[in-house]
Design an enzyme around this catalytic site. Structure first.
Site, PDB file in Angstrom:
ATOM      1  N   GLY A 330       1.196  -3.739  10.701  1.00 41.58           N
ATOM      2  CA  GLY A 330       1.924  -2.761  11.487  1.00 41.58           C
ATOM      3  C   GLY A 330       1.500  -1.349  11.117  1.00 41.58           C
ATOM      4  O   GLY A 330       0.368  -1.124  10.677  1.00 41.58           O
ATOM      5  N   GLU A 331       2.389  -0.391  11.311  1.00 41.55           N
ATOM      6  CA  GLU A 331       2.159   1.025  11.007  1.00 41.55           C
ATOM      7  C   GLU A 331       1.127   1.666  11.950  1.00 41.55           C
ATOM      8  O   GLU A 331       0.868   2.860  11.851  1.00 41.55           O
ATOM      9  CB  GLU A 331       1.681   1.218   9.561  1.00 41.55           C
ATOM     10  CG  GLU A 331       2.586   0.638   8.512  1.00 41.55           C
ATOM     11  CD  GLU A 331       1.978   0.665   7.112  1.00 41.55           C
ATOM     12  OE1 GLU A 331       0.929   1.326   6.923  1.00 41.55           O
ATOM     13  OE2 GLU A 331       2.538   0.010   6.215  1.00 41.55           O
ATOM     14  N   GLY A 332       0.536   0.888  12.833  1.00 38.18           N
ATOM     15  CA  GLY A 332      -0.551   1.386  13.675  1.00 38.18           C
ATOM     16  C   GLY A 332      -1.920   1.113  13.094  1.00 38.18           C
ATOM     17  O   GLY A 332      -2.927   1.550  13.651  1.00 38.18           O
TER      18      GLY A 332
END
Length: 364
Positions: A330-332
Site C-alpha cells: 500500500g502507501e502508493g
C-alpha cells in the site's frame, strides 16, 4: 461536491498512432509502452507529452470496523506509520525520493492527535470513522468534507505545475471497505472479495468475511429505510444508481479513501494523469468510476498486487496493470514503482528518431 469530467477527446488518435508507428522500430515492438504513450498523448492532447512536477498524496485514516478484529494490525499502527513517514523511513519515502515525487502526508482521519507533528498536514475530518457494522461510517457532511479536501489537494498540486498525480493510503482495516465496494460495484459474491489484508490466517479471513457479511446486511436494511424516507418526501426519483453508489461509498468508506476519490476525480477534471496503486486505491478508482465513468480515461494502473481479488477488480474496469511484483504494502508504493515505465513511454514518443530522419528503410 460536483465534478465535470470530460471523456478524452480522441481526434488526435490517428496522428498519435502515425507518429508511434513511424519511430525507428518494428511496428508495435514496444508493446505496452506504445499503448501507454497513446493514452498520455490523448490526455494531454499533444504529440509531444511531458511529465511535470509529479506529486504523491499519502492520506491516512482509521476505521471503526477495525474494532471487530478484521485486521491483524492494531489501529495504532496507522498513526505510528504516519509519524514514521515524516522521518523518511517508509517505503513510500524511498520511492518518492527515487523518482523525484513531491510527497505530501495528510491526516484525513487518524485516531490520534498528529497536529503537532511537523510534516503532516492536518485535514482531519474526525478521529476515525464510525463502525459500519452498526451504522454508516460517515455522515453526509463528513463525506462532503472528505471528498472536497481530496479535490482541494489535487487543485493545489495542479497549481504547482503537477500533471501526474499519485495517491496512496495508510489506514488499518481499509481492505474491509475495499472488499465490500468490490462486491457491491462488481456484483461479485462477497466471499470471493475478502482476503488476508495485512496477513490474516484462514481463521481470521473467515471471521473478517462473517463480520463484513453482517455489515452488508445492515447496509441493505439501512438503504431500504432511506428509500422509504425519500419516497415519503416525494424524492424517490433521486434514488438512481449513481446516488445509491454514493451512499455505499459513504456507508463503508474511510476518510482517506473518500479523500482519494475526491483527488482522483478533480485530477481527471483538470486533465491530469492519475496513477492508481494496489487493492485499496483500485477500489477507490472503481468507486470513482461509478460516480464519473470518464475518470478511467485518465487512470494508469501501476500494478496488480498480492491481495485476493485485486486482478478481478482490475478486470471490472478493463484495466491493464504495468507491473506484477506480488506487492501488498500500500502507501502508493506499487504505483510509484511503475513510474519509470510511464517515463519511458513519454521518452519513447519524444526522443526516438523516425525512419526518415534516421535514413533507415521502412520495412513494413
Amino acid at each position: 461536491m460536483r465534478f465535470d469530467i470530460q471523456p478524452v477527446d480522441r481526434c488526435l488518435s490517428e496522428d498519435i498512432q502515425h507518429k508511434i508507428d513511424h519511430l525507428n522500430k518494428p511496428k508495435g515492438s514496444l508493446g505496452r509502452l506504445e499503448s501507454l504513450a497513446r493514452q498520455i498523448c490523448l490526455v494531454q492532447q499533444t504529440l509531444s507529452p511531458l511529465l511535470s512536477h509529479p506529486c504523491h498524496l499519502l492520506m491516512g485514516g482509521d476505521h471503526g470496523i477495525e474494532r471487530e478484529g478484521v485486521s491483524v494490525s492494531p489501529r495504532e499502527v496507522t498513526w505510528q506509520q504516519m509519524v514514521n513517514f515524516t522521518h523518511g523511513g517508509g517505503g513510500v519515502n524511498m520511492f518518492c525520493r527515487q523518482h523525484h515525487f513531491h510527497l505530501r502526508i495528510i491526516d484525513m482521519g487518524v485516531d490520534h492527535d498528529l497536529s503537532g507533528v511537523e510534516g503532516i498536514e492536518n485535514h482531519k475530518v474526525a478521529p476515525g470513522t464510525s463502525n459500519f457494522l452498526h451504522e454508516p461510517a460517515m455522515t453526509e457532511e463528513q463525506y462532503e468534507q472528505a471528498i472536497g479536501t481530496g479535490a482541494q489537494l489535487a487543485d493545489e498540486c495542479a497549481e504547482e505545475g503537477c500533471n501526474i498525480l499519485c495517491v496512496g493510503e495508510m489506514g488499518i482495516a481499509n481492505t474491509s471497505p475495499s472488499s465490500i465496494w468490490m462486491s457491491l460495484f462488481g456484483n461479485i459474491p462477497l466471499e470471493e472479495c475478502v482476503g488476508a489484508g495485512a496477513g490474516l490466517n484462514d481463521e481470521g479471513v473467515r471471521h473478517k468475511y462473517l463480520v463484513l457479511q453482517k455489515a452488508v446486511r445492515h447496509y441493505e436494511e439501512w438503504l431500504m429505510q432511506m428509500k422509504g424516507q425519500m419516497g415519503q418526501m416525494g424524492q424517490v426519483d433521486r434514488m438512481g444508481q449513481t446516488f445509491q453508489d454514493r451512499l455505499a461509498i459513504r456507508y463503508f468508506g474511510g476518510f482517506e479513501m473518500v479523500g482519494a476519490i475526491g483527488a482522483m476525480l478533480r485530477a481527471a477534471e483538470r486533465r491530469m494523469l492519475v496513477m492508481v496503486d494496489g487493492f485499496i486505491m483500485t477500489a477507490c478508482m472503481l468507486a470513482a468510476s461509478r460516480l464519473h465513468p470518464a475518470v478511467l480515461d485518465y487512470a494508469i494502473f501501476g500494478h496488480c498486487g498480492d491481495e485476493s481479488g485485486h486482478q478481478r477488480m482490475l478486470s471490472l474496469m478493463h484495466a491493464e496493470p504495468l507491473l506484477r511484483l506480488g506487492l501488498r504494502l500500500g502507501e502508493g508504493t506499487g504505483a510509484l514503482c511503475a513510474y519509470p515505465i510511464i517515463d519511458s513511454a513519454v521518452r519513447m514518443v519524444n526522443e526516438m528518431n523516425n525512419f526518415d530522419n534516421a535514413h533507415i528503410t521502412k520495412y513494413f
